[in-house]
Design an enzyme around this catalytic site. Structure first.
Site, PDB file in Angstrom:
ATOM      1  N   ASP A 153      27.306  17.524   5.157  1.00 17.74           N
ATOM      2  CA  ASP A 153      28.243  16.453   5.523  1.00 17.74           C
ATOM      3  C   ASP A 153      29.347  17.009   6.424  1.00 17.74           C
ATOM      4  O   ASP A 153      30.226  16.267   6.876  1.00 17.74           O
ATOM      5  CB  ASP A 153      28.794  15.725   4.286  1.00 17.74           C
ATOM      6  CG  ASP A 153      29.525  16.638   3.332  1.00 17.74           C
ATOM      7  OD1 ASP A 153      29.564  17.856   3.571  1.00 17.74           O
ATOM      8  OD2 ASP A 153      30.064  16.123   2.324  1.00 17.74           O
ATOM      9  N   SER A 154      29.270  18.324   6.745  1.00 19.99           N
ATOM     10  CA  SER A 154      30.126  18.883   7.800  1.00 19.99           C
ATOM     11  C   SER A 154      29.802  18.207   9.134  1.00 19.99           C
ATOM     12  O   SER A 154      30.555  18.357  10.104  1.00 19.99           O
ATOM     13  CB  SER A 154      29.938  20.398   7.906  1.00 19.99           C
ATOM     14  OG  SER A 154      28.557  20.731   7.949  1.00 19.99           O
ATOM     15  N   ASP A 190      23.050  16.802   2.241  1.00 16.80           N
ATOM     16  CA  ASP A 190      24.238  16.510   1.435  1.00 16.80           C
ATOM     17  C   ASP A 190      24.309  15.026   1.113  1.00 16.80           C
ATOM     18  O   ASP A 190      24.217  14.186   2.036  1.00 16.80           O
ATOM     19  CB  ASP A 190      25.503  16.859   2.241  1.00 16.80           C
ATOM     20  CG  ASP A 190      26.036  18.232   1.911  1.00 16.80           C
ATOM     21  OD1 ASP A 190      25.768  18.745   0.812  1.00 16.80           O
ATOM     22  OD2 ASP A 190      26.739  18.798   2.775  1.00 16.80           O
ATOM     23  N   LYS A 206      21.911  17.847  -1.988  1.00 17.46           N
ATOM     24  CA  LYS A 206      22.999  18.685  -2.522  1.00 17.46           C
ATOM     25  C   LYS A 206      24.149  17.779  -2.938  1.00 17.46           C
ATOM     26  O   LYS A 206      24.463  16.817  -2.221  1.00 17.46           O
ATOM     27  CB  LYS A 206      23.461  19.697  -1.460  1.00 17.46           C
ATOM     28  CG  LYS A 206      24.696  20.501  -1.904  1.00 17.46           C
ATOM     29  CD  LYS A 206      24.890  21.772  -1.090  1.00 17.46           C
ATOM     30  CE  LYS A 206      25.610  21.634   0.227  1.00 17.46           C
ATOM     31  NZ  LYS A 206      26.989  21.072   0.125  1.00 17.46           N
ATOM     32  N   GLU A 211      28.270  17.951  -4.727  1.00 13.34           N
ATOM     33  CA  GLU A 211      29.407  18.829  -4.996  1.00 13.34           C
ATOM     34  C   GLU A 211      29.919  18.612  -6.415  1.00 13.34           C
ATOM     35  O   GLU A 211      29.868  17.498  -6.936  1.00 13.34           O
ATOM     36  CB  GLU A 211      30.542  18.541  -3.996  1.00 13.34           C
ATOM     37  CG  GLU A 211      30.165  18.882  -2.568  1.00 13.34           C
ATOM     38  CD  GLU A 211      31.334  18.749  -1.586  1.00 13.34           C
ATOM     39  OE1 GLU A 211      32.463  18.428  -2.017  1.00 13.34           O
ATOM     40  OE2 GLU A 211      31.095  18.965  -0.384  1.00 13.34           O
ATOM     41  N   GLU A 260      31.383  28.176  -2.387  1.00 14.43           N
ATOM     42  CA  GLU A 260      32.188  28.167  -1.155  1.00 14.43           C
ATOM     43  C   GLU A 260      33.579  28.726  -1.447  1.00 14.43           C
ATOM     44  O   GLU A 260      34.276  28.247  -2.356  1.00 14.43           O
ATOM     45  CB  GLU A 260      32.277  26.735  -0.594  1.00 14.43           C
ATOM     46  CG  GLU A 260      33.108  26.671   0.682  1.00 14.43           C
ATOM     47  CD  GLU A 260      32.906  25.396   1.494  1.00 14.43           C
ATOM     48  OE1 GLU A 260      32.010  24.595   1.169  1.00 14.43           O
ATOM     49  OE2 GLU A 260      33.662  25.218   2.472  1.00 14.43           O
TER      50      GLU A 260
HETATM   51  O1  KIV Z   1      28.527  20.428   4.708  1.00 16.41           O
HETATM   52  C1  KIV Z   1      28.270  21.625   4.851  1.00 16.41           C
HETATM   53  O2  KIV Z   1      28.052  22.141   5.943  1.00 16.41           O
HETATM   54  C2  KIV Z   1      28.272  22.459   3.639  1.00 16.41           C
HETATM   55  C3  KIV Z   1      28.220  23.935   3.827  1.00 16.41           C
HETATM   56  C4  KIV Z   1      29.523  24.428   4.299  1.00 16.41           C
HETATM   57  C5  KIV Z   1      27.756  24.639   2.615  1.00 16.41           C
HETATM   58  O3  KIV Z   1      28.319  21.953   2.557  1.00 16.41           O
END
Ligand code: KIV
Length: 267
Positions: free
Chosen positions: A47-48, A86, A116, A118, A185
């Protein structure tokens, strides 16, 4: 020649044989093709994307539909790597039925291999429900960017004993729930090493030292495409921002001077 796909079992074997796992993010077809062909084991549609693709300050605004779009572009490109997506903010927190619905949409509409989420104990019900449907889940502990407004800062997490204990418990809880791996992280390297030592599932670090079973970076940081973000855990493997700027300046110069296109480039 048929390419042997990386699976969650492959990652487990890599932990057992102490072979470090290389993971990078991708959000689009073209970069995902290069990243996969270069031999990365795991591609995270993170989600980055909210930051590096859409220009938001945080990961909170990105939607499930956006993530599905990015993930389906990536999946079309990938032949070998395990693709993890994510679940974005608001698509799983506090409601395991919603979490299951979101994970099923990701799996059905993108062809990705895992999701994934969190958080530790707060995310366990969601993880359980998703896992019951046969969808592999990766956890994410330490600095969890979807909680940035609770943390108030991007500084290193779990330096204090209480938070470190919570992370140890959360990691064990996620493992017992059935998660196949956990991202750590921005936590102290010694803590990541200790937890990696007692977990049976592989850990992937970002700013969590060298002892994790694997490492992940945001590709745009690793390739030097992002220039306004340089935390200590990022290593720049290229300076693509400079390369792009120079190439574009060259192109503009050629167009203005009528050096492009040449006769050979014309019909
Ligand atoms: O969203 C993302 O890129 C991440 C990584 C930094 C692990 O969760």
């Amino acid at each position: 020649m048929a390419v042997r796909r990386v699976t969650t079992q492959t990652l487990q074997q890599m932990k057992a044989s102490r072979t470090p796992i290389a993971m990078l993010t991708a959000y689009d077809y073209t970069l995902a093709r290069h990243i996969d062909a270069a031999g990365v084991d795991v591609i995270l549609v993170g989600d980055s994307a909210s930051n590096v693709m859409a220009g938001h300050e945080t990961t909170l605004p990105i939607t499930l539909d956006h993530m599905i779009y990015h993930a389906s572009c990536v999946v079309r490109a990938v032949k070998r790597a395990l693709v993890i997506v994510d679940l974005p903010f608001g698509s799983y927190q506090g409601n395991s039925k919603l979490a299951l619905h979101s994970a099923i949409r990701v799996m059905k509409e993108t062809g990705a291999h895992a999701v994934k989420i969190e958080g530790g104990h707060a995310g366990v019900q969601a993880a359980e429900r998703i896992l019951e449907a046969g969808i592999p889940v990766m956890g994410h502990l330490g600095l969890t960017p979807q909680s940035i407004y609770r943390f108030g800062t991007y500084k290193v997490r779990a330096r204090e004993a209480e938070e470190a204990d919570r992370l140890r418990e959360d990691a064990k809880l996620l493992e017992n729930t059935g998660c196949f791996s956990i991202v750590f992280e921005k936590i102290p390297a010694a803590l990541a090493e200790e937890v990696t030592g007692f977990l049976k599932i592989p850990t992937i670090g970002i700013g969590a030292g060298a002892a994790c079973d694997g490492q992940v970076l945001v590709t745009h940081d690793a390739l030097g495409l992002t220039t306004d973000f340089s935390p200590r855990f990022v290593r720049r493997y290229a300076a693509l921002a400079d390369t792009v700027t120079q190439a574009v300046q060259h192109y503009v110069g050629d167009v203005r001077a009528r050096r492009f296109p040449s006769q050979k480039e014309s019909y």
